[in-house]
Each structure stands twice: as structure tokens, then as C-alpha cells.
Scaffold this active site. Sequence first.
Site, short mmCIF file in Angstrom:
data_model
loop_
_atom_site.label_atom_id
_atom_site.label_comp_id
_atom_site.label_asym_id
_atom_site.label_seq_id
_atom_site.Cartn_x
_atom_site.Cartn_y
_atom_site.Cartn_z
N ARG A 61 0.78 -1.27 0.00
CA ARG A 61 0.00 0.00 0.00
C ARG A 61 0.80 1.30 0.00
NH1 ARG A 61 -4.05 -2.82 -1.94
NH2 ARG A 61 -5.32 -3.93 -0.42
N ASP A 302 -1.59 -12.98 -1.50
CA ASP A 302 -2.34 -11.84 -2.04
C ASP A 302 -2.76 -10.92 -0.88
OD1 ASP A 302 -3.49 -10.05 -3.78
OD2 ASP A 302 -5.12 -11.36 -4.43
O1 DOR Z 1 -8.93 -8.96 -3.57
C1 DOR Z 1 -8.08 -8.30 -4.14
N1 DOR Z 1 -7.50 -7.24 -3.53
N2 DOR Z 1 -7.78 -8.61 -5.39
C2 DOR Z 1 -6.99 -7.83 -6.13
O2 DOR Z 1 -6.75 -8.16 -7.26
C3 DOR Z 1 -6.45 -6.57 -5.59
C4 DOR Z 1 -6.37 -6.60 -4.14
C5 DOR Z 1 -6.15 -5.25 -3.52
O3 DOR Z 1 -5.25 -4.54 -3.97
O4 DOR Z 1 -6.84 -4.92 -2.55
ZN ZN Z 2 -5.01 -9.80 -8.39
ZN ZN Z 3 -3.08 -8.98 -5.61
#
Ligand code: DOR
Ligand code: ZN
Ligand code: ZN
Length: 421
Positions: A61, A302
Site C-alpha cells: 500500500r 495476495d
Molecule cells: O482482492 C483483491 N485485492 N484482489 C486484487 O486483485 C487486488 C487486491 C487489492 O489490492 O486490494
Molecule cells: Zn489480483
Molecule cells: Zn493482488
Amino acid sequence: MKLLIKNGTLVLKNGEKKADVLIENGKIVKIADCINEDCRTLDASGKHVLPGLIDMHVHLREPGYEGKEDIESGSKASVAGGFTQVCCMPNTNPVCDNAVVVTYIKHRQGEVALCKINPIGAITRGQEGKAMAEIGKMKAAGAVAISDDGKSVADSNIMRLAMEYAHGFGLKCLCHCEDINLVDGGVVNEGYNSTLTGLKGSLRAAEDIMIARDIALSESLDIPVHICHVSTYSGVEIIRSAKKRGVKVTAETCPHYFILNDDIITSFDTNTKVNPPVREEKDRKAIIEGLKDGTLDCIVTDHAPHSAKDKQVEYNFAAFGMSGIETSFPLSYTKLVKTGILSLSELMNKMSANPAKILGLEGGELKKGEVADITIVSLGEKYKIDSKNFLSKGKNTPFNGFEVYGKVNYTIVDGDIKYGE
Ligand code: DOR
Ligand code: ZN
Ligand code: ZN
């Protein structure tokens, strides 16, 4: 500077072995049955010594969304989760689409000095899908891959050019696969539970079409490609058959796709909202099969931290994503290794060796001469996940209250203890 790890069980590529590990100047210099040295010593009796975990897909972020996470909080959370190295996606503000932002992230990593942070550059400027980003300059500044993660590159010709251009610089494209027109505002998987809840669904095909397209490009151009966060049974099958033909495709999935199914959305808990969405039981089972037979090479988090105000709204308006870096190892160990689906060595290959190999990073294996990135865990220790204890600013997890095994005791980066004690 020396450090000795004594009496632990080492997790090697093909099995486990009791041995001592001697570290000197940031490198593993000796692995033997019994090492005695007059230096700082960690007693790893009853513990497992793992190659430092590597997460090739996180969102930190910073710059721009420090209310959700920043490089310091994200690094603290990473080492608490056992990660010695993470790769951060470019959907920041400004977008990481140039050498200045890549350099900034590397600089902040140096200031925070916890885990290693490898920036991933954007494929297109501003992640707008129109013009290519400064791929060569980002590589020179330290980017380890390119991705427009958070979005797909809709224009197939731009994707083709980016793959060719990046390949010339030795970088891979990491593909977030989503046909945005077909998603059409969907927030969950389209199926029985989307009908039941009235939440707008998104078809598996929206993901599969892009997986198939990116594999078709890879095959036609003979350029390697990596598919992000696979969530569908059909996507697993597309990747499996491409691998059988010799296509240079690698792929990742996340704990939420092999642990959860879309029954969880009936709670309307916005912590279950993620993109791609958690799908049905047959998808979950197929992802496990894909992990078992090697179709899916890596487990990533992720890690997508969001603030409470991004999540404490109606489901349709909530942000997509789960804060996952502090729960990935214990969840994966509990759900895949304790159940007999994978061996601990196989899990480590997916959480360390394979990501290192795919991106050409150091680490990934416990062996003489390798960098001393090491994670020490107590596998017998059972506890309940509680997001109140997260060091990440993002408390958005659907796994609160889950009982897991596997506590991280120490995270060692370049021979220095960065977490533990
Ligand atoms: O769930 C998700 N959050 N999928 C994404 O592709 C982006 C990510 C985010 O940046 O919050
Ligand atoms: Zn993604
Ligand atoms: Zn991602």
C-alpha cells in the site's frame, strides 16, 4: 557475526533431517549433525527449521494508501508470518510504473530493515491498460517482475508487447486474470449462493478467459508467463493441460481458495469479499488437486490489507481483499500438511523454493553457501487466529477463530534475527 541453530529438524527439498546450521556473515556456512561454536546460539529442539518463506504476491500500500498498510507495518507483519522476502504489487498511489517509485520502495525497505522487499512494476502506465510502463528502467532500479495486479490488461496486443518487452529484460509478467466486461460489477462467485444472497455474481469464465488468453500468448510467443491467484477448477485444468504441452506457464493460488468455499458469503461478512471470489466446493477440491500434482507451483497470500472503514460497509461497496500474511503458514500447514495432502517439504517448495525460482530470487533452500534466510517454527503449537493480534494494519480476515498449528518462533534475514525473542 556468527549464529548457530542447534538441534532443529531441517526441512530440505526432499525431506527432513535433524542437523545444526552455522551462519556467518549472512550466509549458511555449514550444515552438520553436530556443530559446536562459541557464538550466539538458538536452541531449536523440538522445532522445525525452514527456508525463509517467500511471498511473491502482496500489497503493501505504500506509497499512497498508508491508512491500509505501509512498508513498516507490512514488514513487521511479514516477519511475524515467517516471511523473509515479499514481492509487492504496484497498485499504489502513485502507481509503481516508473523507476522512481521502485527506488522509493527499495529505499524504505532499507530504512525499515526487516524482510526483503522486491517491488513489482506495473505493466502499463498508471495501470490504465493503454501504454506500456518504463519496464527497462524499473528493472534497472530493482523491479523483479511486472504486473497490473488489481486489474487485467484488457488489450491483448498491449499484453503481447509487454510480454515481449519484459522478456527482453528478463522479467516475467504476473497475470491478474479477469475479463472486466464479463465481471460486470460482480462481487462474489456466480452460482447458487449468489442467487440465495442476492449478491451479484461473476462467472468462472471471467477468470478462465484471461488465463486461456495469457497462456495462448505465452505459447505463441514462447515466453514464460505466471498466472496469479487461481480460483476456478476450470482454470486449474487450463493450466494443467498447457503444462502438459510444454507451455512455460507457472501459477499460484492462495489459502482462501483451498480452505474456503462460497458458503461463507451467506454471512454477508465483507471479510469474505476478495477478487477473484472464493468459489464452490468443486473449485476448492480442484485447487487442492492442482497443488498436489504440481499444476499450481506456489502458495501466495495476495495480502490485501484494508482499513475498517473500507470493509464496514454494505457488501457491494466493501473493498476486495484479505489480510493474509500472518495466517498463511499456519493455515497452509494445518490444512495441507497435517491432513496429509502435502509433505512439509512440498509445502516449503510452494512457499519458498518455487517463488524464488520463478522470479530468480536468492534463498528458497537450506544449503551451504545459500543466503541465511531462515524461519524457525513450532509445528505442535496450537492456537486460534485472532486479527486483534495482527501487526498488519489490515485486520480483514475471514479466518478469525480458526484453530491452527504452527507458530513462527524466529524469522532470520541475512543471518540477523528479525522476529522472535
Ligand atoms: O482482492 C483483491 N485485492 N484482489 C486484487 O486483485 C487486488 C487486491 C487489492 O489490492 O486490494
Ligand atoms: Zn489480483
Ligand atoms: Zn493482488
